[in-house]
Design a protein around this motif. Structure first.
Motif, PDB file in Angstrom:
ATOM      1  N   VAL A 225       0.830  -1.194   0.000  1.00 22.10           N
ATOM      2  CA  VAL A 225       0.000   0.000   0.000  1.00 22.10           C
ATOM      3  C   VAL A 225       0.871   1.253   0.000  1.00 22.10           C
ATOM      4  O   VAL A 225       1.828   1.351   0.769  1.00 22.10           O
ATOM      5  N   ALA A 226       0.547   2.183  -0.879  1.00 18.27           N
ATOM      6  CA  ALA A 226       1.225   3.485  -0.902  1.00 18.27           C
ATOM      7  C   ALA A 226       0.178   4.572  -0.720  1.00 18.27           C
ATOM      8  O   ALA A 226      -0.874   4.540  -1.361  1.00 18.27           O
ATOM      9  N   PHE A 227       0.469   5.523   0.148  1.00 20.57           N
ATOM     10  CA  PHE A 227      -0.463   6.613   0.440  1.00 20.57           C
ATOM     11  C   PHE A 227       0.144   7.952   0.078  1.00 20.57           C
ATOM     12  O   PHE A 227       1.334   8.193   0.287  1.00 20.57           O
ATOM     13  N   GLN A 228      -0.676   8.828  -0.470  1.00 16.72           N
ATOM     14  CA  GLN A 228      -0.381  10.251  -0.531  1.00 16.72           C
ATOM     15  C   GLN A 228      -1.291  10.882   0.509  1.00 16.72           C
ATOM     16  O   GLN A 228      -2.509  10.859   0.365  1.00 16.72           O
ATOM     17  N   ASN A 229      -0.713  11.422   1.586  1.00 20.88           N
ATOM     18  CA  ASN A 229      -1.578  11.891   2.664  1.00 20.88           C
ATOM     19  C   ASN A 229      -2.308  13.173   2.277  1.00 20.88           C
ATOM     20  O   ASN A 229      -2.106  13.734   1.200  1.00 20.88           O
ATOM     21  N   ALA A 230      -3.196  13.620   3.135  1.00 26.58           N
ATOM     22  CA  ALA A 230      -4.069  14.749   2.816  1.00 26.58           C
ATOM     23  C   ALA A 230      -3.282  16.055   2.738  1.00 26.58           C
ATOM     24  O   ALA A 230      -2.395  16.313   3.559  1.00 26.58           O
ATOM     25  N   GLY A 231      -3.601  16.867   1.750  1.00 23.89           N
ATOM     26  CA  GLY A 231      -2.903  18.127   1.545  1.00 23.89           C
ATOM     27  C   GLY A 231      -3.537  19.291   2.287  1.00 23.89           C
ATOM     28  O   GLY A 231      -4.611  19.166   2.896  1.00 23.89           O
ATOM     29  N   PRO A 232      -2.890  20.450   2.240  1.00 24.25           N
ATOM     30  CA  PRO A 232      -3.356  21.628   2.987  1.00 24.25           C
ATOM     31  C   PRO A 232      -4.526  22.328   2.302  1.00 24.25           C
ATOM     32  O   PRO A 232      -4.383  23.420   1.739  1.00 24.25           O
ATOM     33  N   ILE A 233      -5.699  21.722   2.356  1.00 26.58           N
ATOM     34  CA  ILE A 233      -6.856  22.286   1.654  1.00 26.58           C
ATOM     35  C   ILE A 233      -7.331  23.596   2.275  1.00 26.58           C
ATOM     36  O   ILE A 233      -8.062  24.354   1.640  1.00 26.58           O
ATOM     37  N   GLY A 234      -6.910  23.876   3.495  1.00 29.42           N
ATOM     38  CA  GLY A 234      -7.243  25.158   4.103  1.00 29.42           C
ATOM     39  C   GLY A 234      -6.501  26.318   3.460  1.00 29.42           C
ATOM     40  O   GLY A 234      -6.786  27.481   3.749  1.00 29.42           O
ATOM     41  N   THR A 245     -12.473  35.450   6.590  1.00 26.69           N
ATOM     42  CA  THR A 245     -12.362  36.112   7.897  1.00 26.69           C
ATOM     43  C   THR A 245     -11.695  35.221   8.932  1.00 26.69           C
ATOM     44  O   THR A 245     -11.520  35.624  10.076  1.00 26.69           O
ATOM     45  N   GLU A 246     -11.315  34.015   8.534  1.00 22.08           N
ATOM     46  CA  GLU A 246     -10.784  33.051   9.498  1.00 22.08           C
ATOM     47  C   GLU A 246      -9.353  32.635   9.178  1.00 22.08           C
ATOM     48  O   GLU A 246      -8.894  31.581   9.594  1.00 22.08           O
ATOM     49  N   LEU A 247      -8.643  33.453   8.419  1.00 21.71           N
ATOM     50  CA  LEU A 247      -7.301  33.081   7.977  1.00 21.71           C
ATOM     51  C   LEU A 247      -6.263  33.314   9.070  1.00 21.71           C
ATOM     52  O   LEU A 247      -6.277  34.334   9.764  1.00 21.71           O
ATOM     53  N   ILE A 248      -5.351  32.357   9.211  1.00 23.81           N
ATOM     54  CA  ILE A 248      -4.187  32.478  10.084  1.00 23.81           C
ATOM     55  C   ILE A 248      -2.984  32.063   9.257  1.00 23.81           C
ATOM     56  O   ILE A 248      -2.952  30.956   8.704  1.00 23.81           O
ATOM     57  N   ASP A 249      -2.003  32.948   9.133  1.00 22.49           N
ATOM     58  CA  ASP A 249      -0.827  32.680   8.297  1.00 22.49           C
ATOM     59  C   ASP A 249      -1.255  32.357   6.872  1.00 22.49           C
ATOM     60  O   ASP A 249      -0.666  31.503   6.201  1.00 22.49           O
ATOM     61  N   GLY A 250      -2.308  33.012   6.408  1.00 26.45           N
ATOM     62  CA  GLY A 250      -2.733  32.872   5.024  1.00 26.45           C
ATOM     63  C   GLY A 250      -3.613  31.681   4.724  1.00 26.45           C
ATOM     64  O   GLY A 250      -3.996  31.472   3.582  1.00 26.45           O
ATOM     65  N   CYS A 251      -3.956  30.875   5.733  1.00 30.43           N
ATOM     66  CA  CYS A 251      -4.768  29.671   5.511  1.00 30.43           C
ATOM     67  C   CYS A 251      -5.857  29.570   6.576  1.00 30.43           C
ATOM     68  O   CYS A 251      -5.793  30.244   7.613  1.00 30.43           O
ATOM     69  N   VAL A 252      -6.854  28.730   6.317  1.00 25.87           N
ATOM     70  CA  VAL A 252      -7.919  28.516   7.297  1.00 25.87           C
ATOM     71  C   VAL A 252      -7.419  27.489   8.310  1.00 25.87           C
ATOM     72  O   VAL A 252      -7.426  26.280   8.049  1.00 25.87           O
ATOM     73  N   PHE A 285       3.705   9.195   1.134  1.00 25.60           N
ATOM     74  CA  PHE A 285       4.255  10.434   0.583  1.00 25.60           C
ATOM     75  C   PHE A 285       3.673  11.584   1.387  1.00 25.60           C
ATOM     76  O   PHE A 285       2.452  11.779   1.417  1.00 25.60           O
ATOM     77  N   GLU A 286       4.542  12.364   2.026  1.00 34.72           N
ATOM     78  CA  GLU A 286       4.103  13.470   2.879  1.00 34.72           C
ATOM     79  C   GLU A 286       3.704  14.668   2.012  1.00 34.72           C
ATOM     80  O   GLU A 286       4.382  15.701   1.970  1.00 34.72           O
ATOM     81  N   TYR A 287       2.584  14.514   1.342  1.00 31.63           N
ATOM     82  CA  TYR A 287       2.086  15.536   0.426  1.00 31.63           C
ATOM     83  C   TYR A 287       1.855  16.859   1.140  1.00 31.63           C
ATOM     84  O   TYR A 287       2.176  17.935   0.605  1.00 31.63           O
ATOM     85  N   TYR A 288       1.298  16.796   2.344  1.00 26.89           N
ATOM     86  CA  TYR A 288       1.012  18.014   3.105  1.00 26.89           C
ATOM     87  C   TYR A 288       2.285  18.824   3.322  1.00 26.89           C
ATOM     88  O   TYR A 288       2.335  20.029   3.027  1.00 26.89           O
ATOM     89  N   ASP A 289       3.327  18.185   3.819  1.00 23.66           N
ATOM     90  CA  ASP A 289       4.572  18.888   4.118  1.00 23.66           C
ATOM     91  C   ASP A 289       5.218  19.451   2.857  1.00 23.66           C
ATOM     92  O   ASP A 289       5.775  20.549   2.873  1.00 23.66           O
ATOM     93  N   VAL A 290       5.157  18.694   1.784  1.00 23.92           N
ATOM     94  CA  VAL A 290       5.777  19.133   0.533  1.00 23.92           C
ATOM     95  C   VAL A 290       5.111  20.400   0.002  1.00 23.92           C
ATOM     96  O   VAL A 290       5.785  21.348  -0.402  1.00 23.92           O
ATOM     97  N   ILE A 291       3.777  20.425   0.012  1.00 21.35           N
ATOM     98  CA  ILE A 291       3.063  21.600  -0.497  1.00 21.35           C
ATOM     99  C   ILE A 291       3.281  22.811   0.407  1.00 21.35           C
ATOM    100  O   ILE A 291       3.526  23.926  -0.075  1.00 21.35           O
ATOM    101  N   VAL A 292       3.234  22.612   1.716  1.00 22.52           N
ATOM    102  CA  VAL A 292       3.442  23.728   2.648  1.00 22.52           C
ATOM    103  C   VAL A 292       4.846  24.303   2.492  1.00 22.52           C
ATOM    104  O   VAL A 292       5.057  25.529   2.504  1.00 22.52           O
ATOM    105  N   ASP A 293       5.829  23.439   2.309  1.00 21.50           N
ATOM    106  CA  ASP A 293       7.199  23.907   2.134  1.00 21.50           C
ATOM    107  C   ASP A 293       7.340  24.739   0.863  1.00 21.50           C
ATOM    108  O   ASP A 293       8.038  25.768   0.840  1.00 21.50           O
ATOM    109  N   ARG A 294       6.667  24.322  -0.197  1.00 22.80           N
ATOM    110  CA  ARG A 294       6.713  25.091  -1.444  1.00 22.80           C
ATOM    111  C   ARG A 294       6.023  26.448  -1.287  1.00 22.80           C
ATOM    112  O   ARG A 294       6.436  27.430  -1.894  1.00 22.80           O
ATOM    113  N   MET A 295       4.995  26.494  -0.488  1.00 20.15           N
ATOM    114  CA  MET A 295       4.298  27.753  -0.262  1.00 20.15           C
ATOM    115  C   MET A 295       5.151  28.735   0.524  1.00 20.15           C
ATOM    116  O   MET A 295       5.188  29.931   0.221  1.00 20.15           O
ATOM    117  N   HIS A 296       5.847  28.225   1.539  1.00 20.05           N
ATOM    118  CA  HIS A 296       6.599  29.090   2.430  1.00 20.05           C
ATOM    119  C   HIS A 296       8.025  29.360   1.970  1.00 20.05           C
ATOM    120  O   HIS A 296       8.641  30.347   2.399  1.00 20.05           O
TER     121      HIS A 296
END
Length: 321
Positions: A225-234, A245-252, A285-296
């Motif tokens: 089994v291979a997983f791509q975990n949940a991404g930063p949809i907020g 109106t609920e943003l913190i550091d640019g995200c919900v 695959f730590e999809y969440y961390d990868v996307i957040v790192d690219r954003m920041h």
């Protein structure tokens, strides 16, 4: 097994496949059988894909429900590689396509597409907007329904190959999964003021349903089994616009907290399954961390400005004065 970056998990998945494949018809009966009982062991491992829009290669366009409207069947989708919309939420290929490409295995049609299918190469059940829970966006192909389709595929294979060779194929196959984000997006839309206890209980229920599906895949013969975990949809532009109106550091942050809760629980559940189920192996695959790192840290990826800043600048150009 430890969590992996994209290049590493790509290498793991490709290493489980090889460049040899042979045709086998899909939904209906077939007279095809391998010429030799060892032939199946020499062909490419099958890739069975479960998921949502990140992995959907066009299933939604064949649905007879309102979810059919949630299909990427218009421009500019598909313009870069396929030169036409295919139902993928991308102008190019998506992750399951690239894995098959690097493994030198043919790209396959979506499971629901009419016509012949090569189920010995695997298939793709993913559905845009689908969730782990059946009540998330009804009309899509929930994970439970995707599992039902997989059971039907196993029966087709058993008719075509026999029980022994089907067992071998399913044990060697890779089960690639990316689903869960829509469950939390839907939950937050309905219960934005839920307290921490309710949030934790909901995440536990999602992981419980997911674990049941993984156990069934194992009982049906799946081991890898291979997983791509949940991404930063907020941090999605549509989410930010809906809850501006609920943003913190640019995200919900309330949604981001749910996603992090899910990803931690997912890692724990997979580790527990590995300890309980002989032969069960997994990669994440730590999809969440990868996307957040690219954003920041856009400069690390040869970008002079962040994608979010770019979007803001482009929107400013077209905003009404």
């Amino acid at each position: 097994m430890a969590s992996l970056g994209f290049i590493r998990i790509l290498s793991v998945l490709v290493s489980l496949l090889n460049p040899v494949s042979y045709p086998l018809s899909g939904h209906g009966p077939s007279n095809y059988r391998p010429d030799d009982k060892h032939e199946l062991e020499q062909k490419a491992a099958a890739l069975f894909v479960f998921g949502d829009s990140l992995f959907d290669i066009g299933n939604n366009q064949f649905l007879n429900t309102s979810a059919r409207e949630l299909s990427a069947t218009f421009w500019p989708y598909g313009e870069t590689f396929f030169h036409r919309p295919t139902g993928r939420f991308s102008d190019d290929r998506i992750v399951p396509d690239f894995i098959r490409h690097f493994a030198k295995v043919p790209i396959i049609p979506p499971y629901l597409q009419p016509g012949p299918h090569n189920f010995t190469d695997g298939t793709n059940f993913a559905s845009a907007d689908a969730g782990i829970l059946p009540e998330t966006n009804p009309g899509t192909i929930s994970l439970l329904l995707q599992l039902t389709y997989f059971k039907a595929v196993k029966k087709v294979l058993q008719r075509q190959l026999g029980d022994e060779e089907t067992k071998s194929l399913l044990e060697r196959a890779v089960y690639f999964i990316s689903i869960g984000s829509n469950d939390y997006g839907s939950f937050y839309a309905n219960f934005p003021n839920a307290n921490e206890t309710i949030r934790q209980e909901f995440a536990a229920s999602v992981i419980s349903k997911l674990t049941v599906v993984l156990q069934e895949i194992y009982d049906l013969g799946g081991r890898n089994v291979a997983f791509q975990n949940a991404g930063p949809i907020g941090c999605l532009p549509s989410t930010k616009q809906a809850y501006n109106t609920e943003l913190i550091d640019g995200c919900v942050e309330q949604i981001e907290g749910l996603i992090r809760l899910h990803n931690t629980a997912l890692a724990n559940a997979l580790k527990q399954l590995e300890s309980q189920k002989p032969g069960f192996k997994y990669s994440v695959f730590e999809y969440y961390d990868v996307i957040v790192d690219r954003m920041h840290n856009p400069a690390k990826y040869a970008c002079s400005i962040s994608f979010l800043t770019f979007l803001a600048q482009e929107l400013e150009k077209v905003s009404p004065r």
